[in-house]
Design an enzyme around this catalytic site. Structure first.
Site, mmCIF file in Angstrom:
data_model
loop_
_atom_site.group_PDB
_atom_site.id
_atom_site.type_symbol
_atom_site.label_atom_id
_atom_site.label_comp_id
_atom_site.label_asym_id
_atom_site.label_seq_id
_atom_site.Cartn_x
_atom_site.Cartn_y
_atom_site.Cartn_z
ATOM 1 N N ASP A 62 2.842 -3.268 8.143
ATOM 2 C CA ASP A 62 2.126 -3.076 7.183
ATOM 3 C C ASP A 62 0.784 -1.869 7.340
ATOM 4 O O ASP A 62 0.768 -1.519 8.769
ATOM 5 C CB ASP A 62 1.021 -4.308 7.154
ATOM 6 C CG ASP A 62 0.447 -4.322 5.612
ATOM 7 O OD1 ASP A 62 0.326 -3.413 4.966
ATOM 8 O OD2 ASP A 62 -0.249 -5.613 5.386
ATOM 9 N N GLY A 63 0.129 -1.597 6.521
ATOM 10 C CA GLY A 63 -1.001 -0.457 6.911
ATOM 11 C C GLY A 63 -2.083 -0.958 7.150
ATOM 12 O O GLY A 63 -2.342 -2.317 7.370
ATOM 13 N N ALA A 64 -3.153 -0.245 7.256
ATOM 14 C CA ALA A 64 -4.450 -0.834 7.574
ATOM 15 C C ALA A 64 -5.515 0.202 6.860
ATOM 16 O O ALA A 64 -5.277 1.233 6.817
ATOM 17 C CB ALA A 64 -4.577 -1.042 9.030
ATOM 18 N N ASP A 65 -6.836 -0.319 6.577
ATOM 19 C CA ASP A 65 -7.827 0.405 6.204
ATOM 20 C C ASP A 65 -8.736 1.119 7.292
ATOM 21 O O ASP A 65 -9.210 1.878 7.280
ATOM 22 C CB ASP A 65 -8.633 -0.273 5.229
ATOM 23 C CG ASP A 65 -7.944 -0.715 3.931
ATOM 24 O OD1 ASP A 65 -7.430 0.222 3.227
ATOM 25 O OD2 ASP A 65 -7.814 -1.941 3.869
ATOM 26 N N LYS A 114 -8.258 -4.756 6.240
ATOM 27 C CA LYS A 114 -7.175 -4.655 5.385
ATOM 28 C C LYS A 114 -7.694 -5.379 4.300
ATOM 29 O O LYS A 114 -8.602 -6.147 4.053
ATOM 30 C CB LYS A 114 -6.038 -5.488 5.774
ATOM 31 C CG LYS A 114 -5.280 -4.857 6.835
ATOM 32 C CD LYS A 114 -3.929 -5.279 7.785
ATOM 33 C CE LYS A 114 -2.921 -5.609 6.507
ATOM 34 N NZ LYS A 114 -2.775 -4.733 5.675
ATOM 35 N N GLU A 151 -0.647 -10.836 2.827
ATOM 36 C CA GLU A 151 -0.441 -10.019 4.146
ATOM 37 C C GLU A 151 -0.742 -10.964 5.258
ATOM 38 O O GLU A 151 -0.051 -11.073 6.405
ATOM 39 C CB GLU A 151 -1.550 -8.743 3.968
ATOM 40 C CG GLU A 151 -0.982 -7.801 3.040
ATOM 41 C CD GLU A 151 -1.832 -6.702 2.798
ATOM 42 O OE1 GLU A 151 -1.580 -5.424 2.430
ATOM 43 O OE2 GLU A 151 -3.120 -6.742 3.371
ATOM 44 N N LYS A 200 -7.640 6.321 9.798
ATOM 45 C CA LYS A 200 -7.938 4.958 9.800
ATOM 46 C C LYS A 200 -8.550 4.492 11.207
ATOM 47 O O LYS A 200 -8.729 3.306 11.320
ATOM 48 C CB LYS A 200 -6.458 4.034 9.454
ATOM 49 C CG LYS A 200 -5.896 4.286 8.173
ATOM 50 C CD LYS A 200 -6.719 4.471 6.925
ATOM 51 C CE LYS A 200 -6.077 4.539 5.817
ATOM 52 N NZ LYS A 200 -5.053 3.798 5.466
ATOM 53 N N GLY A 260 0.848 -1.169 0.016
ATOM 54 C CA GLY A 260 -0.061 0.084 0.028
ATOM 55 C C GLY A 260 0.642 1.239 0.143
ATOM 56 O O GLY A 260 1.964 1.188 -0.018
ATOM 57 N N SER A 261 0.192 2.374 -0.127
ATOM 58 C CA SER A 261 0.847 3.561 0.144
ATOM 59 C C SER A 261 1.721 3.710 1.347
ATOM 60 O O SER A 261 2.712 4.511 1.029
ATOM 61 C CB SER A 261 -0.230 4.735 -0.703
ATOM 62 O OG SER A 261 -1.023 4.940 0.511
HETATM 63 C C1 5RP Z 1 -3.433 -3.581 1.132
HETATM 64 C C2 5RP Z 1 -3.847 -3.129 2.569
HETATM 65 C C3 5RP Z 1 -3.261 -1.742 2.936
HETATM 66 O O1 5RP Z 1 -2.495 -1.831 4.144
HETATM 67 C C4 5RP Z 1 -4.404 -0.783 3.148
HETATM 68 O O2 5RP Z 1 -5.421 -0.681 2.114
HETATM 69 C C5 5RP Z 1 -3.883 0.617 3.612
HETATM 70 O O3 5RP Z 1 -3.348 1.159 2.358
HETATM 71 P P1 5RP Z 1 -2.825 2.662 2.217
HETATM 72 O O4 5RP Z 1 -1.374 2.389 3.021
HETATM 73 O O5 5RP Z 1 -2.487 2.769 0.758
HETATM 74 O O6 5RP Z 1 -3.758 3.326 2.739
HETATM 75 O O7 5RP Z 1 -4.600 -3.985 3.248
HETATM 76 O O8 5RP Z 1 -4.088 -4.709 0.929
#
Ligand code: 5RP
Length: 226
Positions: free
Chosen positions: A81-84, A94, A103, A121, A29-30
């Site tokens: 890792d990131g999260a939604d 996620k 992931e 988030k 992700g970004s």
């Molecule tokens: C990818 C994910 C990402 O961690 C999630 O979508 C967050 O993305 P971003 O850092 O672009 O906001 O789960 O599958």
């Protein structure tokens, strides 16, 4: 500060959680892209990375960071890792980047999950963000009906008018209208549905720590193991 500046700030802060001479699990992700860029500065001090997507693998490789397969390494010291969405106990939604299955695999192989996210988030209860679910295509319509019975409104994720195909060759459903008050039970239940590859609730693989990007700086949320 812009959302991207907040993401860059936590991406850099995550370097403090990387363990020297060990493997680091790398999400997608970004926000993670900022982490990967920062990780390049210490690539000689880690054994290498275990990646959760083709996109992250390409970015890591372009920066000269060695990437190993999950099966070639044992325990991974830390997964970044990131999260939604992330709730007050470290449970997450996620899969916004469609990489949820890999992931979850890399997270399960890691001692600690450090989530990096901008403050938008953070939620009290999971479900505002449409829940991603990776599915085997032949099971799609039955899974849509199962979510409808829970009050969910499901859409097949498409790109340029065609179903998105994941790194694993499957499809993604995005489910709106859910309120996931018991993420552990919800994840366990949906995981049992035939045709579900991975549900984007990360409760069994929750975060131990979240580095939250706020306009006042990085806030560290410690959720512990339980
Ligand atoms: C990818 C994910 C990402 O961690 C999630 O979508 C967050 O993305 P971003 O850092 O672009 O906001 O789960 O599958």
């Amino acid at each position: 500060m812009t959302q991207d500046e907040l993401k860059a700030m936590v991406g850099r802060a995550a370097l403090d959680h990387v363990v020297a001479n060990e493997w680091v699990g790398v999400g997608t992700g970004s926000t993670v892209n900022h982490f990967i860029d920062a990780l390049a500065g210490m690539k000689d001090r880690i054994r290498g990375a275990v990646s959760s997507s083709e996109a992250s693998t390409a970015r890591l490789a372009a920066l000269g960071i060695p990437v190993a397969d999950c099966n070639a390494v044992g325990e991974i010291a830390v997964y970044i890792d990131g999260a939604d969405e992330i709730d007050p106990r470290g449970h997450m939604i996620k899969g916004g980047g469609a990489a949820l299955t890999r992931e979850k695999i890399v997270a399960a192989q890691s001692r600690r999950f450090v989530c990096i996210a901008d403050a938008s988030k953070r939620v009290e209860v999971l479900g505002r963000f449409p829940l991603p679910v990776e599915v085997i295509p032949m099971a799609t319509q039955r899974i849509v009906r199962q979510f409808a019975a829970l009050g969910g409104d499901t859409a097949l994720r498409c790109v340029d008018g065609r179903p998105l195909v994941t790194d694993n060759g499957q499809h993604i459903l995005d489910v709106r209208g859910l309120r996931i008050a018991d993420p552990l039970a919800f994840e366990s239940e949906v995981n049992q549905w035939p045709g579900v590859v991975t549900v984007g609730v990360f409760a069994h693989q929750k975060a131990q720590v979240c580095l939250l990007g706020t306009p006042d700086g990085v806030q560290t949320l410690d959720f512990g193991r339980g």
